[in-house]
Design a protein around this motif. Sequence first.
Motif: not given
Lengths: 515, 312
Positions: B39, B46-47, B50-51, B54
Amino acid sequence: MKLLRNTAIATLFATGALVMPLQAQELTMAVAAQSAGQLDPHVSTKTEDKTVFGMMFNGLVRFAPGSMSSDAIEPDLAESWEVSEDGLTWTFRLLQGVQFHGGYGEMTSNDVVYSLTRAGDESRSSVSSDYRAFQSVEAIDDYTVRITLSEVIPSLLGVVANYHGGNIVSARAAEELGEDFKTNPIGTGPFAYGELVEGQYLELVAHEDYFRGSPEIDKITVRYISAISARDLAFQTGELHMIAGSREDRWVNSMTASGESVVDVFEPGELRTLHVNTAMAPFDDIRVRQALAHAVNREELIAFAGASVARGNESPVPDGYIGHEPDLEFLSYDPDRARELLAEAGYPDGVTVPVAITERASLFGPMQVLQAQLSQVGINLELDVMEHSAWHAAIRDDASSLVLYGAARFPVADTYLTQFYHSDSIVKTPTAVTNFSHCNVADEQIIAARSEPNGERQQELWSEAQQLIVDEVCSIPVFELLQVWARAPEVNLGYELDGSLSLGPVITEKTTLSE
Amino acid sequence: MIGFITKRLLSTIPTLFGVLVIVFVMIRVAPGDPALAILGDNASQEALDAFRDRMGLNDSMLVQFGRFLSDLAQGSLGTSMVSGKPVVTSVMEVLPYTLELALGAIFFGIIIGLPLGIISALWRNGWLDYFLRVVSLLGLSFPAFLTAILLILWLSIEWRIFPVISSPTGGPIDRIYNLILPALSLGVIMVAYIMRTARSAMLDVLGEDYIRTARAKGAPGRRLILHHALRNALIPIVTVVGLYFGLLIGNAVLTEIIFNRPGLGKLIVLSLNQRDYTTLQGLMVISAFLIVIVNLLTDICYALVDPRVKLK
């Protein structure tokens, strides 16, 4: 030998295989990367991807090509906008007739609502924190969008510009393609996605229906070549029209001296800052931090990087950002005072500190200079040189007492101050960003400045925050390193390149390639 | 023959499993974070969280390994964490380029190394022999990347005959043209190996009684060398080609990077830098399998060049 050479050339001519001259309107450029990342502007924050996003997408507003100054923000997909007196409601009127790539139809307010909502959704965006203050994004009609904020944002136009989450994607394409959107991105920019061969190149093709007019260039091939020597050689032979250069005086001078290329040195300057971990011994003692600040010789570091690509900065906020304070009181180079302070702190014989550092030359080189400077006063750095990705993970794991970091962000002081110096951003916390120093002395000023409606007062608060950070020696800003690219003289960008938030020259509909 | 092949393929399963476990563990204990690498360093916490969620990176290593084995049992090597493409597709896209590069290098190795080896053996201890042996030592000592850069400077920059960027696209002629420089730079090592092996094998064979007999019976020199001696000297040469195929794949990494060619080596480095665990795992499995297949083909070649060798 000559006979052999002539025979070889003749044979190749006969087979038609000799290097053909590059076609007039096909532009080839090389970025310093091994491959594209994820080609979704809301997901990837990598430099190599930013460079192409600027050609494929538009925002509601944009930084004028060649500029990254907030003063140069101009309409893009929005033709006009209004803001309520309290600064909390923004209404944008969109251009009509703007077409998405690949036959995905006209861009309407539905796409804007979808894009900005997506940009604020942490499961689909890497920059969701920029949109925390977005209370709602609504479509008033097909060409009017209203954004309501929960608090004033210093530069709302910045987060709806053609940068990161502000890029508008096709709602239909994103929904239909799902996970595949990142390998088939659909925007409204002058160039559309053509083909990606991993580790090789990305092809962009002209978007004939581009709302500012059909691009002059028919095709762009963005090659991924990580080694500067390989980029240089291919540029010399004319296989590449543009290359990401080496940010060194020597490289700039040799390219300029060749007379066969135009060297662009442009903003943003990535601020190299030595972040000092105030929560870790021995730097939990302010006297040791002050000794550190007195031991750093900026002039020498700038000379090391080279005057054509580097410039000094004593502020924790880069030069040119709104809110940057150039007149701060800071601890100047004074090795004698540094030794005294170290002795006062209980280290008369010096101190040894383990420090993690990336193997990348742009940070490792200056770190070696710093290591030599600090050793003069008795601060001995034991460098643990790590692979770049491993180093990123280590410094976010709070594993280094000093972090030499380089970054360019959206050019408003709030972005830099929040990400690097607000306590919410301290590494290894649930809301972590890049506060490596554990600095928390300017939280109040950073928050207050964010929603301050009076411009002058806002600047005062930002200046105050910067002085507090410098006084506390949360970090030692060292120098700024500018972006460097080289292009063949036949490439006319169509604008003056002073700055680019895409960190590379953006090819627009006006860019031409002369015969 | 079919029985032999089946047996050999089945015997590779424990090897492949071993490779799998080692690779799986090693890439996960190596420092680095896939979320950050993919990323970018400006991604929010947060991202990143979340990654990781996932991609199942928050699960224990055992759970992740179980998931991988389960996918493998269903014939899937998973999907790339970066592109979302099936790993098999990513590998199959680049595999032909690595194979053509390795085969090109072997081609240069054989057409240059074999005659030089024979000449060296025939002029044993003469000045030509000494000269060729020194040249072969140089070939062995030169790292592939240095050879590549020298060839680029000479043939691309100075003479402008070949492109710096070896783009394997277009028709067969373009493709061969783009292959010449990388294959030659990689082939220099093969030239040296094949030359030295051919010399040594030829010297052994030339000392055999049947060669002396053939010579005494007046067999012409050319027929004696090519028919009687070379045929019997081929087995060690085939072994060298087979054994060093793996070495070529390894050296291809640098060649692919310098010439900006797609290929397995470049994909491995890319996946490693991006911490794309799934692609890396798949690549290692396929590379190991490839080496096994090449060794198998080498064994089959023995039977073809020497009728005395039986495959059981």
